[in-house]
Design a protein around this motif. Structure first.
Motif, mmCIF file in Angstrom:
data_model
loop_
_atom_site.group_PDB
_atom_site.id
_atom_site.type_symbol
_atom_site.label_atom_id
_atom_site.label_comp_id
_atom_site.label_asym_id
_atom_site.label_seq_id
_atom_site.Cartn_x
_atom_site.Cartn_y
_atom_site.Cartn_z
ATOM 1 N N PRO A 420 0.828 -1.218 0.000
ATOM 2 C CA PRO A 420 0.000 0.000 0.000
ATOM 3 C C PRO A 420 0.864 1.272 0.000
ATOM 4 C CG PRO A 420 0.091 -0.896 2.211
ATOM 5 C CD PRO A 420 0.892 -1.829 1.347
ATOM 6 N N LEU A 421 1.365 1.623 -1.184
ATOM 7 C CA LEU A 421 2.260 2.757 -1.310
ATOM 8 C C LEU A 421 1.652 3.781 -2.253
ATOM 9 C CD1 LEU A 421 5.599 0.734 -1.802
ATOM 10 C CD2 LEU A 421 4.679 1.673 0.341
ATOM 11 N N VAL A 422 1.991 5.055 -2.050
ATOM 12 C CA VAL A 422 1.462 6.123 -2.896
ATOM 13 C C VAL A 422 2.557 7.164 -3.153
ATOM 14 C CG1 VAL A 422 0.581 7.473 -0.945
ATOM 15 C CG2 VAL A 422 -0.407 7.791 -3.222
ATOM 16 N N ALA A 428 -0.895 17.865 -5.477
ATOM 17 C CA ALA A 428 -1.508 17.059 -4.413
ATOM 18 C C ALA A 428 -0.674 17.135 -3.148
ATOM 19 C CB ALA A 428 -1.639 15.610 -4.888
ATOM 20 N N ARG A 429 0.624 17.124 -3.292
ATOM 21 C CA ARG A 429 1.492 17.262 -2.117
ATOM 22 C C ARG A 429 1.270 18.608 -1.437
ATOM 23 N NH1 ARG A 429 5.313 20.573 0.153
ATOM 24 N NH2 ARG A 429 7.032 19.464 1.121
ATOM 25 N N ALA A 430 1.152 19.685 -2.247
ATOM 26 C CA ALA A 430 0.944 21.020 -1.679
ATOM 27 C C ALA A 430 -0.399 21.112 -0.951
ATOM 28 C CB ALA A 430 1.029 22.059 -2.778
ATOM 29 N N HIS A 431 -1.403 20.378 -1.428
ATOM 30 C CA HIS A 431 -2.720 20.436 -0.791
ATOM 31 C C HIS A 431 -2.719 19.707 0.555
ATOM 32 C CE1 HIS A 431 -7.088 20.584 -0.416
ATOM 33 N NE2 HIS A 431 -7.052 19.272 -0.108
ATOM 34 N N PHE A 432 -2.161 18.501 0.570
ATOM 35 C CA PHE A 432 -2.223 17.697 1.802
ATOM 36 C C PHE A 432 -1.085 18.025 2.767
ATOM 37 C CE2 PHE A 432 -4.546 14.932 -1.224
ATOM 38 C CZ PHE A 432 -5.760 14.842 -0.552
ATOM 39 N N PHE A 433 0.036 18.508 2.243
ATOM 40 C CA PHE A 433 1.187 18.791 3.104
ATOM 41 C C PHE A 433 1.744 20.181 2.771
ATOM 42 C CE2 PHE A 433 0.931 14.228 2.391
ATOM 43 C CZ PHE A 433 0.878 13.744 3.695
ATOM 44 N N PRO A 434 1.014 21.223 3.137
ATOM 45 C CA PRO A 434 1.471 22.578 2.814
ATOM 46 C C PRO A 434 2.727 22.957 3.596
ATOM 47 C CG PRO A 434 -0.418 22.661 4.282
ATOM 48 C CD PRO A 434 -0.237 21.217 3.927
ATOM 49 N N GLY A 435 3.413 23.940 3.074
ATOM 50 C CA GLY A 435 4.597 24.403 3.765
ATOM 51 C C GLY A 435 5.782 23.494 3.491
ATOM 52 N N PRO A 439 6.242 14.940 3.293
ATOM 53 C CA PRO A 439 5.141 13.963 3.316
ATOM 54 C C PRO A 439 5.623 12.525 3.449
ATOM 55 C CG PRO A 439 5.596 14.603 1.072
ATOM 56 C CD PRO A 439 6.541 15.407 1.943
ATOM 57 N N LEU A 440 6.947 12.301 3.268
ATOM 58 C CA LEU A 440 7.449 10.936 3.244
ATOM 59 C C LEU A 440 7.201 10.250 4.576
ATOM 60 C CD1 LEU A 440 10.855 11.455 1.362
ATOM 61 C CD2 LEU A 440 8.570 11.014 0.420
ATOM 62 N N GLY A 455 7.023 9.120 -2.100
ATOM 63 C CA GLY A 455 7.681 10.023 -3.041
ATOM 64 C C GLY A 455 6.770 11.119 -3.543
ATOM 65 N N VAL A 456 7.384 12.117 -4.181
ATOM 66 C CA VAL A 456 6.656 13.236 -4.785
ATOM 67 C C VAL A 456 7.209 13.422 -6.203
ATOM 68 C CG1 VAL A 456 6.106 15.685 -4.672
ATOM 69 C CG2 VAL A 456 6.343 14.344 -2.553
#
Length: 668
Positions: A420-422, A428-435, A439-440, A455-456
């Protein structure tokens, strides 16, 4: 060649009958002026003849005709019984080289050459090897009292010394017949007396001397005096039966039609070629050194042309490779495969895993990537959003030429193990993990299943107005089917890549044949990126055309510079051309001389252009500009520059080769 036929000995060496020479009266409307009016004259071998007359009497014109520098308007000229009118330009040049030696009032020495080089010139065109040629020239100059002046140029010699150099040059190939036009006219009495003593010595040795003068005191020193007035011979002191000199006593060997045939068929021109080439290169290099500013400006045009071609092609190739790489990210090798209802009706086809495995084995195919994707609610903490969840195999970054910005992509083993990897798109990274938070290692809830962020992806954007890839998240295909898309029985579509751009059509045909044989009907559809391929091809063609035009303009500028400097060179060296023709140079020798000079200029400019082009390219590389050098580009630019120089140099060279010897000698 020594004649063993006594009938040849009985012939006069030179026989003129009814010679006339007129100038003007052509299409330009200038009135005709008759300079010689029916001159008949016989001169035997070994005679010392003076042709005396006032200025304008026609004596110099007569000398030019005797020396085959000019042709009569009417009448006949036989040399050793052969009609000179039947001889072509090469034969006349050979006759001047082998039979005649010219001594001019104005010396007619090449100013940029040394005394020894001036004397060697007739022997160069005769094909004498360099060693014996230099030895003979030095011996002649030493014999004439110039042994310590071999390396001096004409400007460093007195008038008498220059005339002795001219006499040595006339003797270089044997000097069977010396044509001396006012040899004492430009000298003081002492130098003039020295020249006359030399001529007497040569006459005593068996040389035929024909002296042209207006000075009756000088003419009286000859053994036969011919007086000319208003183009006609009015007096001749020759006895009715002149004594024939013993030619063998002088060591002179005589020319004839048969000896010319042996020369032309026996490799004489081939033996002379390399000596003439060395002389042409030496003369060209000397001219470049003496005219440094003009040469530098000419070279500048060639250097700029070659360097600009190399740099532009290198930059263009770098840009093209970058464009091709960017086009690759748009999918120039991609095909899209999916099931559909056949044209004859019936249920839509199903693309099975076995089909995909068979397609992957085709040699024309690079990758096979099944894809499932739909907008699904994705949550992290208190943030949730409808996100397109893109389930595909581990080759997705390679297929789409897409780099990661952070972390890594999942592997084939992780896909097969349903891990289960994403991987997040940049938005999408900026939306869920701003600043700045990483996210890793964090977990997203996709549907009802948690997935670990590993990864991003780098920022990419969208294709043709479609949903932005940067807003998506990417999960393994097998894990996505097991955890998110359980209801999916087959992929939404499958991306198939060709092994190369050139194999796209072949790959599509191969996939079509395979599925048709497996399904028995055409219940599938295949589309490719033909429009993108066409755009790529158009981009390449446009870039090639642009670079070709740049190259053509650059080389044209360099070629025009070569033509300009060669035209100036021919104009400045017209007298030198006449001197070379008088000493036996053929038209092709003159053509070769000036083409060699054009070639040397372009070679030097081409080499400098390559060096500078590489230097500029290296500087651009250091500045971060994409530059790709190619040896073929460099060689092509260099070869084109040389070819352009030769093409543009040919017209001035041909003009030089076609100059009339008499006109060229009379130029100032």
């Amino acid at each position: 060649m020594v004649s063993a036929d006594p009938s040849v000995d009985a012939l006069p060496l030179i026989a003129l009958q009814g010679i006339r020479r007129s100038y003007g009266g052509g299409a330009d409307g200038a009135p005709a002026v008759e300079v010689l009016r029916g001159v008949s004259l016989r001169i035997h071998a070994g005679e010392f003849v003076a042709i005396v007359g006032a200025s304008g009497s026609g004596k110099s014109t007569l000398m030019n005709l005797l020396g085959c520098l000019d042709r009569p308007s009417a009448g006949s000229y036989h040399f050793q019984g052969q009609d000179v009118a039947t001889m072509d330009a090469d034969a006349l040049a050979w006759l001047r080289r082998e039979a005649f030696g010219f001594v001019f009032q104005g010396y007619h020495l090449i100013a940029s050459a040394s005394a020894q080089e001036n004397v060697e010139m007739p022997a160069i065109y005769a094909g004498m090897p360099e060693g014996p040629r230099a030895e003979r020239a030095a011996a002649l100059l030493t014999r004439l009292g110039l042994g310590e002046r071999l390396g001096h140029r004409p400007s460093q010699l007195s008038g008498g010394q220059q005339q002795r150099v001219s006499i040595a040059r006339a003797l270089m190939n044997g000097g069977r017949i010396l044509l001396a036009d006012e040899p004492t006219g430009a000298l003081d009495s002492h130098s003039g007396a020295e020249v006359m003593r030399l001529l007497h010595t040569l006459a005593d040795a068996g040389h035929t001397i024909i002296l042209i003068t207006h000075d009756r005191a000088v003419a009286a020193q000859a053994r036969r005096v011919i007086e000319i007035s208003d183009g006609e011979i009015v007096a001749d002191s020759a006895p009715e039966s002149p004594k024939i000199q013993d030619k063998s006593a002088s060591g002179a060997h005589w020319v004839s039609a048969s000896s010319y045939q042996k020369y032309s068929e026996g490799g004489g021109p081939r033996r002379a070629f390399w000596g003439e080439m060395r002389e042409a290169l030496r003369t060209a290099w000397r001219g470049m050194r003496l005219n440094r500013v003009r040469t530098g400006l000419t070279l500048l045009g060639i250097v700029i042309g070659v360097a600009s071609v190399i740099v532009m092609l290198a930059v263009g190739e770098g840009a093209q490779q970058r464009v091709v790489a960017q086009m690759g990210t748009l999918g120039t090798t991609l095909m899209y495969l999916g099931g559909r209802a056949p044209p004859s009706g019936g249920p839509a086809g199903v693309i099975t895993p076995e089909d995909l495995q068979a397609i992957a084995q085709l040699p024309e195919v690079g990758h096979v990537m099944p894809i499932i994707g739909d907008p699904i609610t994705v949550r992290y903490g208190n943030a949730d959003r409808q996100v397109y969840v893109f389930a595909s195999s581990h080759v997705m970054p390679e297929v789409h030429h897409w780099k990661l910005q952070q972390g890594r992509y999942f592997t084939d083993a992780e896909d097969r193990s349903l891990a289960p990897l994403v991987v997040l798109g940049s938005q999408a990274r900026a939306h869920f993990f701003p600043g700045a938070q990483s996210p890793l290692g964090k977990f997203l809830l996709i549907g009802n299943s948690p997935f670990e962020v590993i990864g991003v992806m780098a920022e990419r954007g969208s294709d043709s107005g479609a949903q932005s890839y940067d807003d998506m998240v990417f999960i393994p295909y097998q894990g996505g089917r097991a955890r998110v898309y359980q209801a999916q029985t087959q992929p939404d579509y499958t991306v198939v890549t060709a092994a190369s751009v050139a194999l796209v059509q072949a790959a599509e045909a191969a996939v079509h044949r395979l599925l048709l044989s497996r399904h028995g009907r055409e219940d599938f559809g295949i589309s490719n990126a033909a429009a993108k391929l066409q755009a790529e091809a158009e981009t390449r063609r446009a870039m090639t055309l642009m670079l070709g035009l740049i190259a053509a303009v650059s080389l044209l500028v360099g070629g025009i510079g070569v033509m300009n400097v060669m035209l100036m060179t021919v104009r400045e060296r017209t007298r030198e051309i006449g001197i070379r023709m008088a000493t036996g140079a053929r038209q092709r020798d003159i053509l070769r001389q000036f083409l060699t000079e054009a070639l040397l200029v372009t070679l030097v400019g081409g080499v400098a252009g390559v060096v500078i082009g590489v230097g500029v390219g290296a500087a651009l590389i250091a500045a971060g500009v994409p530059v790709v050098f190619s040896l073929s580009f460099m060689a092509g630019a260099f070869a084109c520059a040389v070819a352009t120089g030769l093409v543009f140099g040919y017209m001035p060279a041909r003009h030089a080769a076609r100059l009339d010897p008499v006109t060229a000698l009379g130029s100032t």
